[in-house]
Design an enzyme around this catalytic site. Structure first.
Site, PDB file in Angstrom:
ATOM      1  N   GLU A 292      29.373  24.092  56.363  1.00  0.00           N
ATOM      2  CA  GLU A 292      29.540  23.096  55.294  1.00  0.00           C
ATOM      3  C   GLU A 292      28.550  21.987  55.587  1.00  0.00           C
ATOM      4  OE1 GLU A 292      31.186  23.872  52.724  1.00  0.00           O
ATOM      5  OE2 GLU A 292      32.044  25.643  53.652  1.00  0.00           O
ATOM      6  N   CYS A 326      30.870  13.276  53.661  1.00  0.00           N
ATOM      7  CA  CYS A 326      30.001  14.233  52.960  1.00  0.00           C
ATOM      8  C   CYS A 326      30.284  14.180  51.472  1.00  0.00           C
ATOM      9  CB  CYS A 326      30.228  15.623  53.500  1.00  0.00           C
ATOM     10  SG  CYS A 326      31.964  15.989  53.663  1.00  0.00           S
TER      11      CYS A 326
HETATM   12  P1  NAD Z   1      24.002  16.699  62.089  1.00  0.00           P
HETATM   13  O1  NAD Z   1      23.481  17.876  61.335  1.00  0.00           O
HETATM   14  O2  NAD Z   1      23.047  15.680  62.566  1.00  0.00           O
HETATM   15  O3  NAD Z   1      24.821  17.188  63.365  1.00  0.00           O
HETATM   16  C1  NAD Z   1      25.803  18.215  63.309  1.00  0.00           C
HETATM   17  C2  NAD Z   1      25.861  18.899  64.656  1.00  0.00           C
HETATM   18  O4  NAD Z   1      24.627  19.599  64.861  1.00  0.00           O
HETATM   19  C3  NAD Z   1      25.989  17.911  65.823  1.00  0.00           C
HETATM   20  O5  NAD Z   1      26.819  18.484  66.813  1.00  0.00           O
HETATM   21  C4  NAD Z   1      24.572  17.753  66.299  1.00  0.00           C
HETATM   22  O6  NAD Z   1      24.491  17.394  67.657  1.00  0.00           O
HETATM   23  C5  NAD Z   1      24.013  19.130  66.062  1.00  0.00           C
HETATM   24  N1  NAD Z   1      22.563  19.128  65.876  1.00  0.00           N
HETATM   25  C6  NAD Z   1      21.776  18.108  65.431  1.00  0.00           C
HETATM   26  N2  NAD Z   1      20.484  18.510  65.400  1.00  0.00           N
HETATM   27  C7  NAD Z   1      20.461  19.796  65.806  1.00  0.00           C
HETATM   28  C8  NAD Z   1      19.428  20.765  65.956  1.00  0.00           C
HETATM   29  N3  NAD Z   1      18.171  20.488  65.689  1.00  0.00           N
HETATM   30  N4  NAD Z   1      19.777  22.011  66.378  1.00  0.00           N
HETATM   31  C9  NAD Z   1      21.055  22.317  66.626  1.00  0.00           C
HETATM   32  N5  NAD Z   1      22.077  21.432  66.514  1.00  0.00           N
HETATM   33  C10 NAD Z   1      21.786  20.198  66.103  1.00  0.00           C
HETATM   34  O7  NAD Z   1      25.137  16.046  61.155  1.00  0.00           O
HETATM   35  P2  NAD Z   1      25.974  14.713  61.413  1.00  0.00           P
HETATM   36  O8  NAD Z   1      25.067  13.540  61.266  1.00  0.00           O
HETATM   37  O9  NAD Z   1      26.821  14.813  62.621  1.00  0.00           O
HETATM   38  O10 NAD Z   1      26.968  14.760  60.171  1.00  0.00           O
HETATM   39  C11 NAD Z   1      26.590  14.322  58.914  1.00  0.00           C
HETATM   40  C12 NAD Z   1      26.184  15.484  58.030  1.00  0.00           C
HETATM   41  O11 NAD Z   1      27.278  16.396  57.931  1.00  0.00           O
HETATM   42  C13 NAD Z   1      25.889  15.057  56.606  1.00  0.00           C
HETATM   43  O12 NAD Z   1      24.784  15.787  56.120  1.00  0.00           O
HETATM   44  C14 NAD Z   1      27.157  15.428  55.859  1.00  0.00           C
HETATM   45  O13 NAD Z   1      26.983  15.643  54.482  1.00  0.00           O
HETATM   46  C15 NAD Z   1      27.565  16.674  56.575  1.00  0.00           C
HETATM   47  N6  NAD Z   1      28.985  16.928  56.427  1.00  0.00           N
HETATM   48  C16 NAD Z   1      29.364  17.904  55.558  1.00  0.00           C
HETATM   49  C17 NAD Z   1      30.697  18.177  55.368  1.00  0.00           C
HETATM   50  C18 NAD Z   1      31.126  19.237  54.404  1.00  0.00           C
HETATM   51  O14 NAD Z   1      32.291  19.601  54.420  1.00  0.00           O
HETATM   52  N7  NAD Z   1      30.232  19.748  53.578  1.00  0.00           N
HETATM   53  C19 NAD Z   1      31.661  17.448  56.070  1.00  0.00           C
HETATM   54  C20 NAD Z   1      31.237  16.468  56.971  1.00  0.00           C
HETATM   55  C21 NAD Z   1      29.890  16.226  57.145  1.00  0.00           C
END
Ligand code: NAD
Length: 542
Positions: A292, A326
């Site tokens: 998601e 989100c």
């Molecule tokens: P993010 O993508 O920065 O991080 C998510 C996870 O991925 C973290 O554990 C992070 O450490 C890891 N990560 C970051 N860069 C990475 C890489 N290059 N390779 C592998 N792993 C990596 O997201 P965030 O800032 O923690 O959360 C916000 C985002 O999440 C927003 O885009 C939001 O819309 C989305 N979100 C979506 C939902 C949904 O249900 N659709 C719910 C909550 C948040």
């Protein structure tokens, strides 16, 4: 144990109100004071062991970045391998445990959070992720409790879904956990999601390697304490803190990688998908990919809409938890007939918000998660200030001297494709396009085609034909669609949550469809009296 056990019927956890004089308010304030008075050292949890690398990262409240809450131990590639090995070692016993025992563990976790851990978990979420008391309560307490209780119920429904049996046979479906381990990669913005991604798959008999966001480790540590007390056996959920790429290198090259349960940004998810695709020949099984991701969630008002309802949807939908949901409204389409009134009331509401630290319960808006996010948002705001198509009608100011504070900001643009109408900003910035009130249908087409995302959206109207038109025309633009409400605040068991297009695989968190992704069916046909000759009747001579 013989019996077709019925799990307790889930009911949404009541939201406590933290009013002055309430017991929950006192408990929460005490928990905040207690947490702030200590500097904690957070280890990894691998196979039930506390593991410390000695290389640490600080944890600080986003609204008070000079205060130290503690540090956690950064993982390297060897810890990722250790976590995978610990998970695989725990697998045989865990998958052989009867389902009602697994169910009991997660129901117990729900009750621990609802009771003795409620204040501690909410306080950790408030301090680590800068959520006010109410935002923490609806996330780390209520939503996570709901995920646990409803998922247990869905699990039992899945297991009871069985095929027909013809004469002389018995057909059965066994719901096996996946062969291998599941990687749970979780975001900063919801403690409930961080808890749900590993537990939903573990509940179905899987073993987990869990990597949270660096900015959520503080509350993840409390979740691990709860899981242990609830009886999650050692090695079933392993919590580690490598960088994303370090984890990816080990996890996505491992032959036993069986699936990823991800929530986070779209770019990260798309890179992960590509890596898995490139490595597909290395795995013993086709991995399940559940993610998601981002959103560019909209509110579109029709000229018949109730103005106060529009204003409330805008200010609550865009600014609660600093727009870091989100589902937060970040673009809005307001008809020209009501714009002057909407603007006046919205600006007045926003002017009444108090912005500040979570420990002062009067604050409605707190800090954004970190400096990177602060700088990114400040840049978008500055660009809008200098763009001829934009006017800032509220906020536009920011200050990082004490915490990462961005004042709730509204940009009004004459360009419906302006950057901030299209890209996910993930902060308290709403962009509004005012459209000709007689061009509702054209505006719906604009809403549908402006962004690559399709997570949440809302239409506000009194006219039923307008509601019907929007519901149809916007059918692919949101996985969660709201009529006369804000586009945030989905409740487990009531509005299953997830989006389509670039917003994710839409496997609806906290729903049966999600749990289905963590099992692999084995169909068993048993024949009671087996045929003993190969010939069929038609082969006989007349
Ligand atoms: P993010 O993508 O920065 O991080 C998510 C996870 O991925 C973290 O554990 C992070 O450490 C890891 N990560 C970051 N860069 C990475 C890489 N290059 N390779 C592998 N792993 C990596 O997201 P965030 O800032 O923690 O959360 C916000 C985002 O999440 C927003 O885009 C939001 O819309 C989305 N979100 C979506 C939902 C949904 O249900 N659709 C719910 C909550 C948040």
């Amino acid at each position: 144990m013989n019996g077709f056990f019925k799990v307790p019927s889930p009911v949404n956890e009541p939201v406590l109100n933290y009013a002055p004089g309430s017991k929950e308010r006192k408990d929460l304030k005490d928990a905040l004071t207690e947490a702030r008075s200590k500097v904690i050292d957070v280890p990894m949890y691998i196979g039930g062991q506390e593991v410390r690398s000695g290389k640490t990262m600080d944890m600080r409240p986003p609204h008070d970045h000079q205060h130290l809450l503690g540090q956690f131990h950064i993982s390297d590639a060897s810890h990722v391998t250790d976590a995978i090995n610990a998970a695989l070692a725990a697998k045989p016993k865990w998958e052989a445990l009867t389902w009602e025992q697994r169910a009991a563990i997660f129901l117990k976790a729900a009750d621990l959070i609802a009771g003795p851990f409620r204040a501690k978990l909410n306080a950790a979420t408030m301090l680590g992720q800068s959520k006010n008391a109410y935002q923490a309560e609806i996330d780390s307490a209520c939503e996570f409790i709901d995920f646990l209780r409803f998922n247990v119920n869905f699990m039992s429904q899945i297991y009871s879904e069985q095929p027909q049996s013809g004469k002389g046979m018995w057909n059965r479906i066994e719901y096996r956990p996946l062969e291998g381990f599941i990687y749970a990669l979780t975001p900063f913005n919801f403690t409930a999601i961080a808890g749900n991604l590993p537990t939903s798959a573990a509940m179905m008999g899987n073993v987990i390697v869990w990597k949270p966001s660096n900015t959520q480790v503080y509350s993840a540590n409390v979740l691990m304490e709860v899981f242990k007390l609830a009886g999650v056996p050692d090695g079933v959920i392993n919590l580690i803190y490598p960088s994303g790429p370090v984890a990816a290198e080990v996890v996505f090259n491992h032959p036993d990688f069986a699936g990823i349960h991800f929530t986070g940004s779209t770019g990260v998810f798309q890179d992960i998908w590509k890596t898995i695709g490139n490595n597909i020949h290395k795995y013993k099984t086709y991995p399940r990919i559940v993610g998601e991701t981002g959103g560019k969630d909209y509110i579109v008002a029709h000229k018949s809409a109730n103005v106060d309802a529009v204003v409330t949807a805008l200010v609550r939908g865009a600014f609660e938890y600093q727009g870091q949901k989100c589902s937060a409204a970040s673009r809005a389409y307001i008809p020209s007939n009501m714009w002057a009134e909407v603007k006046e009331k919205m600006v007045k509401d926003i002017a009444s918000f108090s912005v500040g630290p979570v420990e002062d319960f009067r604050n409605f808006v707190n800090a954004v998660i970190d400096e990177k996010s602060f700088d990114k948002l400040a840049k978008y705001i500055d660009e809008a200030k200098n763009d001829a198509s934009c006017e800032i009608v509220a906020g536009g100011t920011y200050n990082k001297s004490k915490g990462w504070f961005i004042d709730p900001t509204v940009i009004v643009t004459s360009n419906p494709k302006y950057t901030t109408m299209c890209e996910e900003l993930f902060g308290p910035v709403l962009t509004i396009y005012v459209y000709d009130a007689d061009k509702f249908e054209e505006t719906l087409e604009l809403v549908d085609s402006t962004s690559e995302y399709a997570l949440t959206g809302a239409v506000l109207a009194q006219d039923r034909y307008a509601i019907d038109m929007a519901t149809w025309k916007l059918r692919n633009s949101a996985g969660n669609f709201y009529i006369n409400d804000k586009p945030t605040g989905a409740v487990v068991g009531q509005q299953p949550f997830g989006g389509a297009r670039a917003s994710g695989t839409n496997d609806k968190a906290g729903a049966m469809i999600n749990l289905m992704r963590w099992v692999s069916q084995r169909t068993i046909k048993e024949t009671f009296v087996s045929p003993e000759r190969y010939e069929y009747e038609f082969m006989k001579e007349a």
